[in-house]
Scaffold this motif. Structure first.
Motif, PDB file in Angstrom:
ATOM      1  N   VAL A   9       2.324  19.583   4.926  1.00 50.60           N
ATOM      2  CA  VAL A   9       3.928  19.882   4.853  1.00 50.60           C
ATOM      3  C   VAL A   9       3.855  18.409   5.601  1.00 50.60           C
ATOM      4  O   VAL A   9       4.036  18.959   7.414  1.00 50.60           O
ATOM      5  N   HIS A  10       4.569  17.589   5.557  1.00 53.01           N
ATOM      6  CA  HIS A  10       4.574  16.249   6.484  1.00 53.01           C
ATOM      7  C   HIS A  10       5.796  15.756   5.995  1.00 53.01           C
ATOM      8  O   HIS A  10       6.329  15.508   5.342  1.00 53.01           O
ATOM      9  N   ARG A  11       7.147  16.052   7.399  1.00 58.25           N
ATOM     10  CA  ARG A  11       8.436  15.577   7.368  1.00 58.25           C
ATOM     11  C   ARG A  11       8.804  16.385   5.361  1.00 58.25           C
ATOM     12  O   ARG A  11       9.677  15.666   4.957  1.00 58.25           O
ATOM     13  N   GLU A  13       7.536  17.206   3.333  1.00 65.37           N
ATOM     14  CA  GLU A  13       6.798  16.668   1.697  1.00 65.37           C
ATOM     15  C   GLU A  13       5.571  16.995   2.272  1.00 65.37           C
ATOM     16  O   GLU A  13       5.000  17.637   2.659  1.00 65.37           O
ATOM     17  N   TYR A  14       4.915  17.580   0.572  1.00 67.48           N
ATOM     18  CA  TYR A  14       3.804  17.754   0.403  1.00 67.48           C
ATOM     19  C   TYR A  14       2.557  17.012   0.055  1.00 67.48           C
ATOM     20  O   TYR A  14       2.875  15.771  -0.373  1.00 67.48           O
ATOM     21  N   ARG A  15       1.665  17.206   1.698  1.00 65.33           N
ATOM     22  CA  ARG A  15       0.805  16.036   1.362  1.00 65.33           C
ATOM     23  C   ARG A  15      -0.406  16.626   1.948  1.00 65.33           C
ATOM     24  O   ARG A  15      -0.978  17.815   1.522  1.00 65.33           O
ATOM     25  N   ASP A  34       0.346   5.387  -0.880  1.00 61.42           N
ATOM     26  CA  ASP A  34       1.406   6.249  -0.497  1.00 61.42           C
ATOM     27  C   ASP A  34       0.262   6.911   0.716  1.00 61.42           C
ATOM     28  O   ASP A  34       1.085   8.230   1.692  1.00 61.42           O
ATOM     29  N   PRO A  47      -0.366  11.653  -0.708  1.00 61.07           N
ATOM     30  CA  PRO A  47       0.412  12.857  -1.480  1.00 61.07           C
ATOM     31  C   PRO A  47      -0.428  14.178  -1.632  1.00 61.07           C
ATOM     32  O   PRO A  47      -1.818  13.195  -2.180  1.00 61.07           O
ATOM     33  N   THR A 103      10.373  25.482   5.495  1.00 62.00           N
ATOM     34  CA  THR A 103       9.811  24.382   5.066  1.00 62.00           C
ATOM     35  C   THR A 103       8.638  23.762   5.173  1.00 62.00           C
ATOM     36  O   THR A 103       8.089  23.730   3.689  1.00 62.00           O
TER      37      THR A 103
END
Length: 346
Positions: A9-11, A13-15, A34, A47, A103
């Motif tokens: 989870v980066h910033r 976002e799920y990565r 991306d 992503p 999160t």
């Protein structure tokens, strides 16, 4: 091609983080939509999609309803805060901070979060996004309280390094600038509200929370009830303000709150009050980012410059510590202006 992939989870976002020492693999990953490089994790991340999971040989996502789990944890935390009668603003601030933190580690259960994760959050999220020191402290306070009171875990959250607090001077307007602001509005109600904030040194929340019965004209005081820190206090009521309030009361006839919004019986909103000040600043063309709190700072500084004892100012402002009030001694210009520069004797 060789790589090591894992969810990330980066910033918020799920990565998928892909670590590799192979040049060709790195060049291949860069072609993904991306794709980004992380200095903290020393790897590329892409992503978190079903296609990318299949490419990097990760198991398909299992819907464990992480958002629902987070909601449940935050709800428990809010109930605990409310039962201890924390203010609404503190409950919201701490709840939002906890949502942000949980999160970030959505791929982990709360029980799996450890010290290393806390340090990672500090570097990967707070520092990398250049968030403010005050926000970082809010996160630390919320996480510390959550783990101690809800999870009952001895987690040394102090390892999320607390930033040193910036020693900023309060922003103060001159008396001439204050006068321009207070006289800017044609709307009498708006004028009275701004005059009340400055003349009594009120916080914006304290102003909109006033009721007509809090104006005690026979004693020439205003009673501030359950302000910051759940404290009551009284402040002196200017005779000029009292006259303005009497005119205002006759014209507007408030029912429940001293200053009501468009709906009778509903308090004037803090957001609308900010707009009132913004309009006053626009009309005066003062080229400063003035906020409502500047009027409170100006009230305290002008009191100090007129010779009011610092201990009384502390009581009027409702400060717990005299150290908080002492900051106004650094912006008072009365004594500074009396100092003669050695340059004048050259």
């Amino acid at each position: 091609m060789k790589w090591n992939a894992r969810p990330l989870v980066h910033r918020a976002e799920y990565r998928i983080l892909v670590a590799t020492d192979d040049f060709e693999t790195s060049q291949w990953i860069k072609t993904f939509t991306d794709a980004r490089w992380s200095h903290t994790h020393r790897g590329w991340h892409v992503p978190d999609t079903e296609r990318n999971r299949a490419v990097f040989r990760l198991a398909p996502k299992i819907d464990k309803s992480p958002d629902k789990s987070i909601v449940q944890q935050v709800a428990r935390f809010k109930l605990w805060l409310q039962s201890r009668r924390y203010s609404e603003n503190t409950v919201k601030t701490y709840a939002d901070a906890l949502i942000c933190f949980l999160t970030f580690f959505v791929h982990k259960t709360v029980d799996e979060i450890d010290i290393d994760d806390l340090i990672l959050f500090n570097n990967e999220y707070i520092l990398e996004q250049k968030l403010s020191a005050s926000y970082q402290n809010q996160i630390v306070n919320a996480v510390k309280l959550y783990f101690a009171q809800i999870q009952h875990r001895k987690l040394d959250v102090e390892l999320i390094h607390r930033p040193k607090r910036q020693k900023l001077l309060p922003n103060v307007l001159s008396k001439a600038e204050v006068k321009m602001l207070l006289e800017a509005h044609v709307n009498f109600k708006h004028k009275v509200m701004l005059c009340m904030i400055y003349s009594c040194g009120l916080r914006s929340s304290e102003l909109v929370g006033l009721k007509p019965t809090d104006i005690q004209s026979d004693r020439n005081v205003v009673v501030i009830r359950q302000a910051k820190g759940k404290k009551d206090r009284i402040v002196p009521l200017s005779p000029l303000i009292l006259d303005m309030l009497r005119q205002y009361y006759t014209g507007y006839k408030p029912k429940v709150w001293l200053f009501e919004g468009n709906q009778p019986g509903a308090p004037f909103s803090a957001k609308s009050l900010q707009f009132v000040l913004k309009e006053a600043v626009r009309k005066t063309q003062i080229q400063k980012p003035v906020t409502l709190h500047w009027l409170r700072h100006s009230y305290a500084t002008h009191l100090l410059e007129s010779g009011t004892d610092l201990r009384y100012i502390q009581e009027l402002l409702g400060h717990n510590s005299s150290k908080t009030t002492e900051i106004y001694t650094h912006v008072s210009t009365q004594s500074i202006q009396m100092i003669k520069s050695p340059f004048d004797d050259l």
